[in-house]
Design a protein around this motif. Sequence first.
Motif, short mmCIF file in Angstrom:
data_model
loop_
_atom_site.label_atom_id
_atom_site.label_comp_id
_atom_site.label_asym_id
_atom_site.label_seq_id
_atom_site.Cartn_x
_atom_site.Cartn_y
_atom_site.Cartn_z
N ILE A 216 3.84 12.29 1.10
CA ILE A 216 4.58 13.41 0.52
C ILE A 216 4.25 14.65 1.36
CG2 ILE A 216 4.69 12.47 -1.82
CD1 ILE A 216 2.35 14.20 -2.60
N ASP A 217 5.07 15.67 1.29
CA ASP A 217 4.85 16.89 2.06
C ASP A 217 3.83 17.76 1.35
OD1 ASP A 217 4.98 19.06 3.78
OD2 ASP A 217 6.90 19.77 2.99
N ILE A 218 2.58 17.31 1.36
CA ILE A 218 1.51 17.98 0.63
C ILE A 218 1.36 19.44 1.07
CG2 ILE A 218 -0.28 17.09 2.18
CD1 ILE A 218 -0.82 17.51 -1.53
N GLU A 219 1.43 19.67 2.37
CA GLU A 219 1.27 21.02 2.90
C GLU A 219 2.37 21.95 2.39
OE1 GLU A 219 0.23 23.13 7.16
OE2 GLU A 219 1.14 21.14 7.17
N GLY A 220 3.61 21.53 2.50
CA GLY A 220 4.74 22.34 2.04
C GLY A 220 4.72 22.58 0.54
N ILE A 221 4.43 21.54 -0.22
CA ILE A 221 4.42 21.64 -1.69
C ILE A 221 3.35 22.62 -2.16
CG2 ILE A 221 3.94 20.39 -3.83
CD1 ILE A 221 5.17 17.88 -2.40
N ILE A 222 2.12 22.42 -1.69
CA ILE A 222 1.00 23.25 -2.16
C ILE A 222 1.15 24.70 -1.71
CG2 ILE A 222 -1.50 23.64 -1.93
CD1 ILE A 222 -0.76 21.36 -3.86
N GLU A 223 1.49 24.91 -0.43
CA GLU A 223 1.58 26.29 0.05
C GLU A 223 2.76 27.04 -0.58
OE1 GLU A 223 1.28 26.14 4.33
OE2 GLU A 223 -0.90 25.96 4.21
N LYS A 224 3.80 26.34 -1.00
CA LYS A 224 4.92 26.98 -1.69
C LYS A 224 4.51 27.37 -3.12
CE LYS A 224 9.74 26.41 -2.95
NZ LYS A 224 10.90 25.54 -2.97
N GLU A 225 3.82 26.46 -3.81
CA GLU A 225 3.41 26.72 -5.19
C GLU A 225 2.26 27.72 -5.29
OE1 GLU A 225 2.61 23.20 -7.53
OE2 GLU A 225 4.34 22.17 -6.66
N PHE A 226 1.36 27.68 -4.31
CA PHE A 226 0.16 28.51 -4.34
C PHE A 226 0.03 29.26 -3.00
CE2 PHE A 226 -0.71 24.73 -6.95
CZ PHE A 226 -1.09 25.30 -8.15
#
Length: 81
Positions: free
Chosen positions: A17-27
């Motif tokens: 999954i795009d862990i980097e994109g998901i986390i940095e967008k949410e937080f």
Amino acid sequence: MGIVVVEVCDGNAITTIDIEGIIEKEFPEVAVLMNECLSFCGLCRVKPYALVNNKRVFGNTPEECLDKIRSAIKEELAVYQ
């Protein structure tokens, strides 16, 4: 650089999954660092995991691990509120 750092091994199942994109967008206050190896030999083959401020967080699936990473981030950020 964020006040919370999430480190991910390139060879880990969490990268499906795009862990980097998901986390940095949410937080926005979180930095996600992709590393070649985090030196937890064998763990990356067994379960998806990441380090949140140097604490291991893992799950049985990438999605479960992502949920646990979110919880760990919220705990770390609570210190600053």
